[in-house]
Design a protein around this motif. Structure first.
Motif, mmCIF file in Angstrom:
data_model
loop_
_atom_site.group_PDB
_atom_site.id
_atom_site.type_symbol
_atom_site.label_atom_id
_atom_site.label_comp_id
_atom_site.label_asym_id
_atom_site.label_seq_id
_atom_site.Cartn_x
_atom_site.Cartn_y
_atom_site.Cartn_z
ATOM 1 N N SER A 1 -1.520 4.239 8.089
ATOM 2 C CA SER A 1 -0.058 4.325 8.016
ATOM 3 C C SER A 1 0.587 3.682 9.236
ATOM 4 C CB SER A 1 0.361 5.793 7.899
ATOM 5 O OG SER A 1 1.748 5.915 7.795
ATOM 6 N N TYR A 2 -0.005 3.913 10.403
ATOM 7 C CA TYR A 2 0.495 3.307 11.643
ATOM 8 C C TYR A 2 0.386 1.784 11.571
ATOM 9 C CZ TYR A 2 0.451 1.777 16.529
ATOM 10 O OH TYR A 2 0.697 1.107 17.701
ATOM 11 N N GLU A 3 -0.734 1.272 11.052
ATOM 12 C CA GLU A 3 -0.918 -0.171 10.938
ATOM 13 C C GLU A 3 0.129 -0.776 10.009
ATOM 14 O OE1 GLU A 3 -4.913 -0.562 9.628
ATOM 15 O OE2 GLU A 3 -5.761 -0.541 11.657
ATOM 16 N N THR B 1 3.157 0.356 9.506
ATOM 17 C CA THR B 1 4.426 0.315 10.242
ATOM 18 C C THR B 1 4.472 -0.863 11.204
ATOM 19 O OG1 THR B 1 4.599 2.740 10.103
ATOM 20 C CG2 THR B 1 5.956 1.630 11.754
ATOM 21 N N LYS B 2 3.375 -1.108 11.915
ATOM 22 C CA LYS B 2 3.323 -2.226 12.857
ATOM 23 C C LYS B 2 3.422 -3.565 12.132
ATOM 24 C CE LYS B 2 2.992 -1.920 16.621
ATOM 25 N NZ LYS B 2 4.057 -1.760 17.643
ATOM 26 N N ILE B 3 2.776 -3.666 10.984
ATOM 27 C CA ILE B 3 2.857 -4.900 10.195
ATOM 28 C C ILE B 3 4.295 -5.164 9.771
ATOM 29 C CG2 ILE B 3 2.242 -5.915 7.954
ATOM 30 C CD1 ILE B 3 -0.514 -4.564 8.296
ATOM 31 N N ASN B 4 4.991 -4.121 9.300
ATOM 32 C CA ASN B 4 6.391 -4.276 8.900
ATOM 33 C C ASN B 4 7.248 -4.726 10.068
ATOM 34 O OD1 ASN B 4 5.881 -3.565 6.264
ATOM 35 N ND2 ASN B 4 6.435 -1.416 6.530
ATOM 36 N N GLU B 5 7.008 -4.132 11.242
ATOM 37 C CA GLU B 5 7.781 -4.519 12.427
ATOM 38 C C GLU B 5 7.550 -5.984 12.781
ATOM 39 O OE1 GLU B 5 6.699 -1.874 15.542
ATOM 40 O OE2 GLU B 5 7.882 -0.190 14.775
ATOM 41 N N GLY C 1 0.800 -1.217 0.000
ATOM 42 C CA GLY C 1 0.000 0.000 0.000
ATOM 43 C C GLY C 1 0.827 1.258 0.000
ATOM 44 N N ALA C 2 2.153 1.136 0.217
ATOM 45 C CA ALA C 2 3.022 2.310 0.214
ATOM 46 C C ALA C 2 3.721 2.495 -1.126
ATOM 47 C CB ALA C 2 4.061 2.201 1.328
ATOM 48 N N SER C 3 3.625 1.485 -2.001
ATOM 49 C CA SER C 3 4.332 1.543 -3.270
ATOM 50 C C SER C 3 3.662 2.511 -4.237
ATOM 51 C CB SER C 3 4.403 0.146 -3.892
ATOM 52 O OG SER C 3 4.972 0.210 -5.187
ATOM 53 N N LEU D 1 -6.673 1.900 -0.832
ATOM 54 C CA LEU D 1 -6.071 2.813 -1.794
ATOM 55 C C LEU D 1 -4.595 3.003 -1.444
ATOM 56 C CD1 LEU D 1 -6.485 4.749 -4.216
ATOM 57 C CD2 LEU D 1 -6.877 6.559 -2.548
ATOM 58 N N SER D 2 -4.321 3.215 -0.158
ATOM 59 C CA SER D 2 -2.932 3.393 0.274
ATOM 60 C C SER D 2 -2.828 3.308 1.781
ATOM 61 C CB SER D 2 -2.402 4.756 -0.186
ATOM 62 O OG SER D 2 -1.110 4.984 0.341
ATOM 63 N N ARG D 3 -1.680 2.825 2.254
ATOM 64 C CA ARG D 3 -1.381 2.848 3.684
ATOM 65 C C ARG D 3 -0.332 3.910 3.994
ATOM 66 N NH1 ARG D 3 -1.509 -3.530 5.022
ATOM 67 N NH2 ARG D 3 -3.521 -3.596 6.060
ATOM 68 N N ASP D 4 -0.083 4.764 3.030
ATOM 69 C CA ASP D 4 0.842 5.875 3.212
ATOM 70 C C ASP D 4 0.044 7.159 3.035
ATOM 71 O OD1 ASP D 4 3.939 6.786 3.087
ATOM 72 O OD2 ASP D 4 2.735 7.995 1.706
ATOM 73 N N ILE D 5 0.009 7.989 4.073
ATOM 74 C CA ILE D 5 -0.856 9.163 4.060
ATOM 75 C C ILE D 5 -0.461 10.135 2.943
ATOM 76 C CG2 ILE D 5 0.530 10.385 5.806
ATOM 77 C CD1 ILE D 5 -2.135 11.519 6.875
ATOM 78 N N GLY D 6 0.849 10.264 2.703
ATOM 79 C CA GLY D 6 1.298 11.159 1.642
ATOM 80 C C GLY D 6 0.866 10.669 0.275
ATOM 81 N N LYS D 7 1.011 9.360 0.052
ATOM 82 C CA LYS D 7 0.612 8.790 -1.235
ATOM 83 C C LYS D 7 -0.902 8.912 -1.440
ATOM 84 C CE LYS D 7 0.000 4.428 -3.596
ATOM 85 N NZ LYS D 7 0.050 2.967 -3.480
ATOM 86 N N GLN D 8 -1.660 8.667 -0.367
ATOM 87 C CA GLN D 8 -3.122 8.723 -0.483
ATOM 88 C C GLN D 8 -3.587 10.120 -0.916
ATOM 89 O OE1 GLN D 8 -5.382 9.346 2.976
ATOM 90 N NE2 GLN D 8 -6.926 9.982 1.488
ATOM 91 N N PHE D 9 -3.051 11.165 -0.267
ATOM 92 C CA PHE D 9 -3.440 12.531 -0.628
ATOM 93 C C PHE D 9 -2.954 12.902 -2.029
ATOM 94 C CE2 PHE D 9 -3.807 13.426 4.094
ATOM 95 C CZ PHE D 9 -5.187 13.556 4.051
ATOM 96 N N MET D 10 -1.779 12.375 -2.412
ATOM 97 C CA MET D 10 -1.246 12.674 -3.738
ATOM 98 C C MET D 10 -2.142 12.072 -4.823
ATOM 99 S SD MET D 10 2.278 11.549 -5.575
ATOM 100 C CE MET D 10 1.464 10.090 -6.238
#
Length: 315
Positions: free
Chosen positions: A131-133, A135-139, A54-56, A85-94
């Motif tokens: 976005s927080y979720e 990060t937690k998934i990656n960890e 979701g961040a790609s 749509l996205s798990r990255d807030i910047g990407k989602q708004f873009m």
């Protein structure tokens, strides 16, 4: 006029096991929502190959949706929820901004966000949670990998070291020697440390030439000829003396960075080269690197030949 709609769904590797997040379920919900609104569905786009992060920014189906918006092919993008749509807030708004500039609105089945200060605030909060979720998934994934490796399992992310095969043995993945490729590795070390017959040790450039002349396939199908970088990497790899390391590199905002050895996890694997030959090769590689003219701005008579008596550094 009836609005034209595109349905968009995405699954990533971390949520494939969650049935509520599969592609069929997402598309069914989006389809039902669009029909209730009386919209005409012009396309259904789904990211489904090996898991789509979701961040790609390189998701082919999402890029297709943006391209179709540029061409004026639809009016509404229907997505089940924000984190699809996205798990990255910047990407989602873009993405939303790009679509809006092309007169396309993004609507979410699970959650309505009117274009008001309150609606935008709620959307921002939801995006931050997604976005927080992520990060937690990656960890959790990183901790899980390191736990498996400490148990002796090998994780190579599809890049099996040349000279080995990856096999599944019980509940672990292990490296076993690929004898056909191991012969090539031993030959490279022999040429570099001893030479051949009466000839002195070969340079890396000559080793590449000899391998090409012998018709030995390169490690990857992308390259038809052996490269200096590939042979150099083989000559310093600890894997060939039976020490495989996980976590040799980390990521920083500026790019990839080599981690200290104490931060890596080691797993014992079958050795292909003896330790004495590996040390000779490494010593010669280091000496060649220090004396390389490419690393000198000026030529001095005693360059690299004089050492400081206090710290041992070469002058």
């Amino acid at each position: 006029m009836t609005k034209r709609a595109i349905l968009y769904a995405r699954v990533s590797s971390d949520d494939r096991k969650n049935e509520g997040r599969n592609l069929i379920s997402q598309l069914d919900m989006c389809r039902k929502y669009a029909k209730e609104k009386g919209w005409h569905i012009v396309a259904e786009l789904a990211e489904d190959d090996k898991g789509a992060s979701g961040a790609s920014y390189h998701l082919p189906q999402l890029n297709e949706a943006v391209e179709m918006a540029h061409n004026g092919n639809y009016d509404v993008l229907v997505v089940r929820e924000i984190d699809r749509l996205s798990r990255d807030i910047g990407k989602q708004f873009m993405i939303e901004g790009e679509l809006k500039r092309n007169n396309v609105n993004v609507v979410y089945v699970l959650g309505e966000y009117p274009d008001t200060p309150e609606g935008n605030l709620n959307k921002a909060i939801k995006s931050a949670i997604a976005s927080y979720e992520r990060t937690k998934i990656n960890e959790r994934m990183i901790r899980g990998r390191r736990r498996e490796i400490r148990r002796g399992s090998i994780i190579v992310h599809g890049r099996v070291p040349y000279g080995y095969d990856l096999i599944h043995n019980g509940d672990k993945y292990q490296l076993v020697v690929n004898e056909k490729q191991a012969v090539v590795i031993r030959l490279i070390y022999q040429w570099y440390t001893v030479g051949e017959g009466k000839e002195r040790p070969y340079s890396i450039r000559k080793i590449c030439q000899k391998l090409d002349e012998a018709g030995i396939p390169t490690p990857t199908s992308k390259s038809k000829k052996w490269s200096h970088a590939t042979v150099s990497r083989f000559l310093i790899s600890e894997t060939y003396i039976g020490v495989w390391r996980y976590g040799k590199y980390g990521r920083t905002p500026k790019g990839r960075k080599k981690n200290p050895k104490e931060h890596t996890i080691t797993v014992e694997v079958p050795a292909i080269v003896d330790l004495a030959s590996w040390k000779i090769a490494r010593k010669r590689r280091q000496a060649n690197k220090e004396k390389s003219r490419r690393n000198q701005k000026h030529n001095y008579l005693l360059s690299k030949q004089v050492q400081c008596v206090e710290c041992g550094a070469k002058m």
